[in-house]
Motif scaffolding. Sequence first.
Motif, short mmCIF file in Angstrom:
data_model
loop_
_atom_site.label_atom_id
_atom_site.label_comp_id
_atom_site.label_asym_id
_atom_site.label_seq_id
_atom_site.Cartn_x
_atom_site.Cartn_y
_atom_site.Cartn_z
N MET A 1 67.95 42.83 43.83
CA MET A 1 68.00 44.40 44.05
C MET A 1 67.40 44.16 42.71
N LEU A 2 67.35 43.05 41.82
CA LEU A 2 67.31 43.08 40.14
C LEU A 2 66.57 42.54 40.29
N LEU A 3 65.70 41.03 40.86
CA LEU A 3 64.84 40.17 40.81
C LEU A 3 63.17 40.90 40.63
N PRO A 4 62.94 41.85 41.77
CA PRO A 4 61.65 43.07 41.22
C PRO A 4 61.30 43.95 41.05
N SER A 5 62.60 44.44 40.42
CA SER A 5 62.58 45.78 39.36
C SER A 5 62.87 45.72 37.93
N THR A 6 63.29 44.18 37.84
CA THR A 6 63.01 43.63 36.49
C THR A 6 61.52 43.57 36.23
N ALA A 7 61.08 42.49 37.10
CA ALA A 7 59.79 42.18 36.21
C ALA A 7 58.72 43.11 36.60
N LEU A 8 58.94 44.41 37.25
CA LEU A 8 58.49 45.17 37.63
C LEU A 8 58.29 46.63 36.59
N THR A 9 59.53 45.89 35.83
CA THR A 9 59.45 47.12 34.86
C THR A 9 59.11 46.13 33.59
N LEU A 10 59.08 45.81 33.46
CA LEU A 10 59.15 44.90 32.40
C LEU A 10 57.00 44.95 31.98
N VAL A 11 57.04 44.87 32.68
CA VAL A 11 55.10 44.73 33.11
C VAL A 11 54.56 46.35 32.89
N VAL A 12 55.53 46.86 34.27
CA VAL A 12 54.41 48.33 33.55
C VAL A 12 55.44 49.27 32.19
N SER A 13 56.42 48.86 31.86
CA SER A 13 56.60 49.07 30.43
C SER A 13 55.70 49.30 29.28
N ARG A 14 55.35 47.62 29.17
CA ARG A 14 54.38 47.42 28.42
C ARG A 14 52.75 47.57 28.93
N TRP A 15 52.79 47.85 30.22
CA TRP A 15 51.25 48.72 29.96
C TRP A 15 51.21 50.16 30.09
N GLY A 16 52.62 50.75 30.49
CA GLY A 16 52.24 51.85 29.67
C GLY A 16 52.51 52.07 28.28
#
Length: 183
Positions: free
Chosen positions: A93-108
């Motif tokens: 549950m943590l691996l993909p959402s954490t990685a995606l959140t990090l990338v998207v939040s920086r981009w967004g």
Amino acid sequence: MAPGAGSWSVIDTLPWLFLHCLTLSLLAIGGAVATVPELHRHVVIEHGWLSDADFTGSVALAQAAPGPNLLFVAVVGYNVAGLAGALAAMSGMLLPSTALTLVVSRWGSRRRDTRGVRAFVAGLAPVTLGLVLATGWLLAQPTLQQPAAWALVLGTVLLAWRTRLNPLWPIAAGALAGALGWV
């Protein structure tokens, strides 16, 4: 062999639990609790690893405990396959959402004022609301034939909507009603 398709062991279960939580992680719009209906389908209906009551109790126990609402994933995983199940479910549950959140939040954050980002954020609001309502509906299923349960659910919704009452009070009222055998 897929669990639920005959005889299975904890070792057989762990990869399936991990992979399912891995995919659910990407659906956790509005928080992990929005994945409860799909996790229920997988764990209770599809594989029969837990009973409906055990699953609902796992989620309720985790939600009543202090900490993030994500704890229910560890409790469900633990009830399915012990400590290894809790670890498999939580890491999935943590691996993909954490990685995606990090990338998207920086981009967004660099593009937050663009029309596309604003539209995307606005479009997620109804999706989040729908997922959270589906979770509430699923968790209420075991008691829907009881008028006292309906009153408790409606009262809790009204209190949450119209007041700033600490959510632990309605939870305590529900626990008391259950202990007294009213629901």
